[in-house]
Scaffold this motif. Structure first.
Motif, PDB file in Angstrom:
ATOM      1  N   UNK A  21       4.298   2.717   6.982  1.00  0.00           N
ATOM      2  CA  UNK A  21       3.756   2.011   5.811  1.00  0.00           C
ATOM      3  C   UNK A  21       3.089   2.939   4.804  1.00  0.00           C
ATOM      4  N   UNK A  22       2.691   4.134   5.230  1.00  0.00           N
ATOM      5  CA  UNK A  22       1.950   5.042   4.343  1.00  0.00           C
ATOM      6  C   UNK A  22       2.732   5.453   3.087  1.00  0.00           C
ATOM      7  N   UNK A  23       4.012   5.895   3.201  1.00  0.00           N
ATOM      8  CA  UNK A  23       4.719   6.310   1.979  1.00  0.00           C
ATOM      9  C   UNK A  23       4.783   5.195   0.941  1.00  0.00           C
ATOM     10  N   UNK A  24       4.548   5.555  -0.308  1.00  0.00           N
ATOM     11  CA  UNK A  24       4.567   4.661  -1.469  1.00  0.00           C
ATOM     12  C   UNK A  24       3.345   3.732  -1.522  1.00  0.00           C
ATOM     13  N   UNK A  25       2.402   3.866  -0.589  1.00  0.00           N
ATOM     14  CA  UNK A  25       1.259   2.947  -0.563  1.00  0.00           C
ATOM     15  C   UNK A  25       0.142   3.361  -1.505  1.00  0.00           C
ATOM     16  N   UNK A  26       0.242   4.556  -2.114  1.00  0.00           N
ATOM     17  CA  UNK A  26      -0.726   5.026  -3.102  1.00  0.00           C
ATOM     18  C   UNK A  26      -2.146   5.115  -2.544  1.00  0.00           C
ATOM     19  N   UNK A  27      -2.270   5.407  -1.261  1.00  0.00           N
ATOM     20  CA  UNK A  27      -3.592   5.584  -0.672  1.00  0.00           C
ATOM     21  C   UNK A  27      -4.366   4.296  -0.484  1.00  0.00           C
ATOM     22  N   UNK A  28      -3.668   3.161  -0.380  1.00  0.00           N
ATOM     23  CA  UNK A  28      -4.346   1.867  -0.292  1.00  0.00           C
ATOM     24  C   UNK A  28      -4.421   1.322   1.134  1.00  0.00           C
ATOM     25  N   UNK A  81      19.278  11.751  -2.886  1.00  0.00           N
ATOM     26  CA  UNK A  81      18.413  11.739  -1.701  1.00  0.00           C
ATOM     27  C   UNK A  81      18.894  10.676  -0.717  1.00  0.00           C
ATOM     28  N   UNK A  82      18.709  10.961   0.568  1.00  0.00           N
ATOM     29  CA  UNK A  82      19.005   9.988   1.600  1.00  0.00           C
ATOM     30  C   UNK A  82      17.906   8.928   1.637  1.00  0.00           C
ATOM     31  N   UNK A  83      18.310   7.687   1.800  1.00  0.00           N
ATOM     32  CA  UNK A  83      17.374   6.595   2.050  1.00  0.00           C
ATOM     33  C   UNK A  83      17.707   6.060   3.436  1.00  0.00           C
ATOM     34  N   UNK A  84      16.836   6.376   4.380  1.00  0.00           N
ATOM     35  CA  UNK A  84      17.141   6.152   5.788  1.00  0.00           C
ATOM     36  C   UNK A  84      17.026   4.682   6.200  1.00  0.00           C
ATOM     37  N   UNK A  85      17.873   4.302   7.146  1.00  0.00           N
ATOM     38  CA  UNK A  85      17.752   3.003   7.815  1.00  0.00           C
ATOM     39  C   UNK A  85      16.747   3.193   8.949  1.00  0.00           C
ATOM     40  N   UNK A  86      15.565   2.613   8.809  1.00  0.00           N
ATOM     41  CA  UNK A  86      14.457   2.845   9.736  1.00  0.00           C
ATOM     42  C   UNK A  86      14.306   1.684  10.712  1.00  0.00           C
ATOM     43  N   UNK A  87      13.506   1.863  11.769  1.00  0.00           N
ATOM     44  CA  UNK A  87      13.310   0.771  12.735  1.00  0.00           C
ATOM     45  C   UNK A  87      12.638  -0.463  12.135  1.00  0.00           C
ATOM     46  N   UNK A  88      11.940  -0.276  11.012  1.00  0.00           N
ATOM     47  CA  UNK A  88      11.302  -1.408  10.344  1.00  0.00           C
ATOM     48  C   UNK A  88      11.570  -1.310   8.848  1.00  0.00           C
ATOM     49  N   UNK A  89      11.399  -2.417   8.157  1.00  0.00           N
ATOM     50  CA  UNK A  89      11.661  -2.475   6.722  1.00  0.00           C
ATOM     51  C   UNK A  89      10.427  -1.993   5.965  1.00  0.00           C
ATOM     52  N   UNK A  90      10.534  -0.870   5.288  1.00  0.00           N
ATOM     53  CA  UNK A  90       9.414  -0.299   4.541  1.00  0.00           C
ATOM     54  C   UNK A  90       9.460  -0.760   3.087  1.00  0.00           C
ATOM     55  N   UNK A  91       8.548  -0.238   2.265  1.00  0.00           N
ATOM     56  CA  UNK A  91       8.501  -0.676   0.870  1.00  0.00           C
ATOM     57  C   UNK A  91       9.812  -0.418   0.147  1.00  0.00           C
ATOM     58  N   UNK A  92      10.458   0.715   0.435  1.00  0.00           N
ATOM     59  CA  UNK A  92      11.789   0.958  -0.113  1.00  0.00           C
ATOM     60  C   UNK A  92      12.760   1.047   1.064  1.00  0.00           C
ATOM     61  N   UNK A 143       9.303  -8.041  -5.791  1.00  0.00           N
ATOM     62  CA  UNK A 143      10.749  -8.286  -5.748  1.00  0.00           C
ATOM     63  C   UNK A 143      11.493  -6.946  -5.671  1.00  0.00           C
ATOM     64  N   UNK A 144      10.909  -5.921  -6.325  1.00  0.00           N
ATOM     65  CA  UNK A 144      11.497  -4.582  -6.235  1.00  0.00           C
ATOM     66  C   UNK A 144      11.184  -3.947  -4.886  1.00  0.00           C
ATOM     67  N   UNK A 145       9.955  -4.055  -4.432  1.00  0.00           N
ATOM     68  CA  UNK A 145       9.525  -3.444  -3.174  1.00  0.00           C
ATOM     69  C   UNK A 145       9.330  -4.524  -2.112  1.00  0.00           C
ATOM     70  N   UNK A 146       9.405  -4.125  -0.834  1.00  0.00           N
ATOM     71  CA  UNK A 146       9.191  -5.087   0.244  1.00  0.00           C
ATOM     72  C   UNK A 146       7.731  -5.057   0.675  1.00  0.00           C
ATOM     73  N   UNK A 147       7.108  -6.231   0.774  1.00  0.00           N
ATOM     74  CA  UNK A 147       5.672  -6.326   1.020  1.00  0.00           C
ATOM     75  C   UNK A 147       5.302  -6.491   2.487  1.00  0.00           C
ATOM     76  N   UNK A 148       6.248  -6.897   3.337  1.00  0.00           N
ATOM     77  CA  UNK A 148       5.876  -7.397   4.658  1.00  0.00           C
ATOM     78  C   UNK A 148       5.112  -6.380   5.504  1.00  0.00           C
ATOM     79  N   UNK A 149       5.688  -5.207   5.764  1.00  0.00           N
ATOM     80  CA  UNK A 149       5.021  -4.216   6.599  1.00  0.00           C
ATOM     81  C   UNK A 149       3.724  -3.750   5.945  1.00  0.00           C
ATOM     82  N   UNK A 150       3.766  -3.518   4.646  1.00  0.00           N
ATOM     83  CA  UNK A 150       2.583  -3.060   3.919  1.00  0.00           C
ATOM     84  C   UNK A 150       1.429  -4.050   4.077  1.00  0.00           C
TER      85      UNK A 150
END
Length: 567
Positions: free
Chosen positions: A210-217, A425-436, A510-517
């Protein structure tokens, strides 16, 4: 009017700010450049002083500074004090977005001491860095060891913390992903003062993703362990001109690094570094690089180009020569290649100092370049700041590789802005859905550049004054950005939040996914302590009432799922 023709626009009346911007170079030369040079020199001395200390001493100082952060957090009274943010001045961030969230009442935590490289572990191939370590500092230490971070962002001033909490890319991202994808562990101070180490496979794995793209929040980043790779002394760089329409330029770019047979993990077929610069709607130069030893570079007949010297032509202009002379190859010292865009800030330097690319300026004052972005922002004032928001574009569009041609045509229609920068750049398929996250089912299509574990994306860097502005025509910058954001939402693209954003809260999610964050916000006590990522990135001043009300209401994950019309 054809699809690629831009609309006719009426002429724009000049106002006093136009003249001030035209002559701003006076302030830049006599104020910004000398102060920038002094700050760069003092920072360098500080880095050298840090390097003289043993890793053990640096780690001891780090532990003491972490205790100070924990103590400071525990001094906060949630009922009286504002939300937590760092004590760094609003204009210091490297990016055009102004840090307006600090205008609301806030509780400051000083992280200015966290600027040391804590460890270079050559066995684990890990660099442990504090968040204010910048790219110039880390390459100065690792490159002489024939080591480098897997992804080294081009500009010297970009910091580890900014590249993790925000966004970072480089010409090697087609192999390693974004900067945050190369991190193996985060050291985070949570809202309650607890210090945790998050990795992809420990109890804090949800926080790790969840840390990447979270802007330190979600918490305060105090160190990160980042992947190192072995390198060689030189970069063998091939400059290849490409001509045609924008779709043909896009295909030439894709072919430069993505084998058509789908063998994307074959190092023999895929270069170490890739970037393309599009100079106009019909011409581009693709650059592909491979690491080379000094023995190879110095063989008879090979050309070595030390692009780091202050008097050398700006890199983007040097690369443009391929359009006239045809394909050519040269060897660039690796560290100089990493920071090839620093001196001219890609091509933004041409707008800041229109004559700074001329030979007489490069030889006499080029050693003062570049101006610090923070000082440019600190000296611009409210009127100029608003002018740049309307008349200037600094945006990155992250789009699926197969849609690059569509993205280029969109930018041409809406902005007529050149040069454009392309970096995959590669956008990886991760074990959970992140913001991107990659497009669902991308692996079933077997598109060029994709693998079964990652979808290939491209950063379309849009940095300069749009064509209508340069021609003196009317241009609505805010509306252009809104259309860009809508296009990204419709095409499963993403907008890095260092830039000025016009997104509404619903369209942001709508652009980013909120659930994990949002799960991590609640689980780790960030709600009510740290501002949410949307309000931290939101354009304009934030009143204390607005911020507090936003923190009281949990965002609905439905924002990311319900089909909401784009504004």
């Amino acid at each position: 009017m054809s699809d690629l023709e831009a609309p006719l626009r009426p002429k724009r009346k000049k106002i006093w700010v136009d003249y001030f911007v035209n002559f701003r170079w006076i302030i830049v030369i006599f104020v910004v450049l000398p102060i920038s040079f002094t700050l760069y020199f003092l920072t360098y001395l500080g880095d050298v002083r840090s390097e003289w200390k043993s890793f053990e001493k640096r780690q001891k100082e780090h532990d003491e500074n972490v205790k100070k952060v924990v103590k400071r957090l525990k001094q906060r009274n949630p009922s009286k004090d504002g939300l937590v943010c760092t004590a760094r001045k609003p204009y210091i961030a490297v990016g055009m977005r102004n840090v307006d969230y600090k205008r609301a009442r806030h509780f400051e935590v000083d992280l200015s001491a966290f600027r040391n490289i804590l460890e270079i572990d050559q066995e684990r191939m890990i660099a442990k860095c504090e968040p204010l370590v910048n790219m110039g500092q880390i390459t100065r230490v690792t490159v002489p060891m024939n080591l480098a971070l897997a992804v080294v962002a081009e500009l010297d001033d970009l910091t580890v913390g900014g590249l993790i909490n925000g966004y970072g890319i480089e010409g090697s991202s087609h192999k390693y992903g974004l900067f945050a994808d190369t991190v193996v562990a985060y050291e985070i101070v949570l809202a309650d003062g607890k210090v945790v180490r998050a990795t992809k496979d420990n109890e804090y794995s949800d926080l790790f993703y969840a840390i990447p793209w979270s802007q330190g929040t979600l918490g305060l980043l105090v160190s990160a362990e980042i992947k190192l790779i072995p390198i060689k002394e030189y970069m063998k760089l091939t400059y290849t001109p490409v001509r045609g329409n924008l779709k043909e330029l896009a295909q030439g770019y894709i072919d430069s690094f993505a084998p058509r047979d789908g063998d994307q993990d074959n190092d023999e077929k895929v270069p170490d570094f890739v970037e393309t610069m599009i100079y106009n709607p019909s011409e581009a130069v693709c650059m592909t690089g491979r690491y080379a030893s000094k023995e190879e570079a110095k063989k008879k007949g090979n050309k070595i180009n030390e692009v780091g010297w202050w008097f050398k032509p700006w890199f983007y202009q040097h690369a443009e020569k391929a359009l006239k002379k045809g394909e050519f190859v040269e060897y660039i010292p690796t560290r100089e290649y990493y920071h090839r865009h620093t001196r001219c800030l890609y091509w933004e330097g041409k707008l800041i100092l229109p004559f700074a690319d001329q030979w007489w300026f490069r030889y006499t004052l080029g050693w003062l370049m570049p101006p610090k972005v923070s000082l440019l922002k600190a000296t611009q004032g409210e009127a100029i700041r608003n002018y740049y928001h309307e008349m200037h574009v600094i945006q990155d569009m992250l789009v699926p590789l197969y849609k690059v041609g569509d993205a280029l045509e969109f930018v041409h229609r809406e902005m007529e802005l050149y040069p454009l920068w392309l970096c995959p750049h590669k956008l990886y398929k991760l074990p959970c859905k992140t913001m991107i996250y990659p497009e669902p089912g991308f692996e079933l299509h077997h598109r060029q550049g994709d693998t079964h574990y990652a979808q290939m994306y491209t950063d379309v860097g849009v940095y300069y004054a749009p064509g209508p502005v340069l021609r003196g025509e009317e241009f609505d910058g805010a509306e252009a950005v809104r259309r860009l954001e809508s296009w990204l939402i419709e095409n499963h693209g993403f907008q890095p939040q260092y830039a000025v954003s016009e997104l509404s809260e619903k369209n942001f999610w709508k652009m980013f996914d909120a659930e994990l964050y949002e799960q991590c916000r609640r689980k780790y006590g960030a709600v009510g302590t740290f501002m949410s990522v949307y309000y931290k990135c939101k354009k304009g001043r934030k009143t204390e009432k607005e911020v507090q009300e936003a923190e009281q209401a949990h965002l609905e994950t439905a924002y990311a799922e319900v089909d909401i019309p784009v504004d």
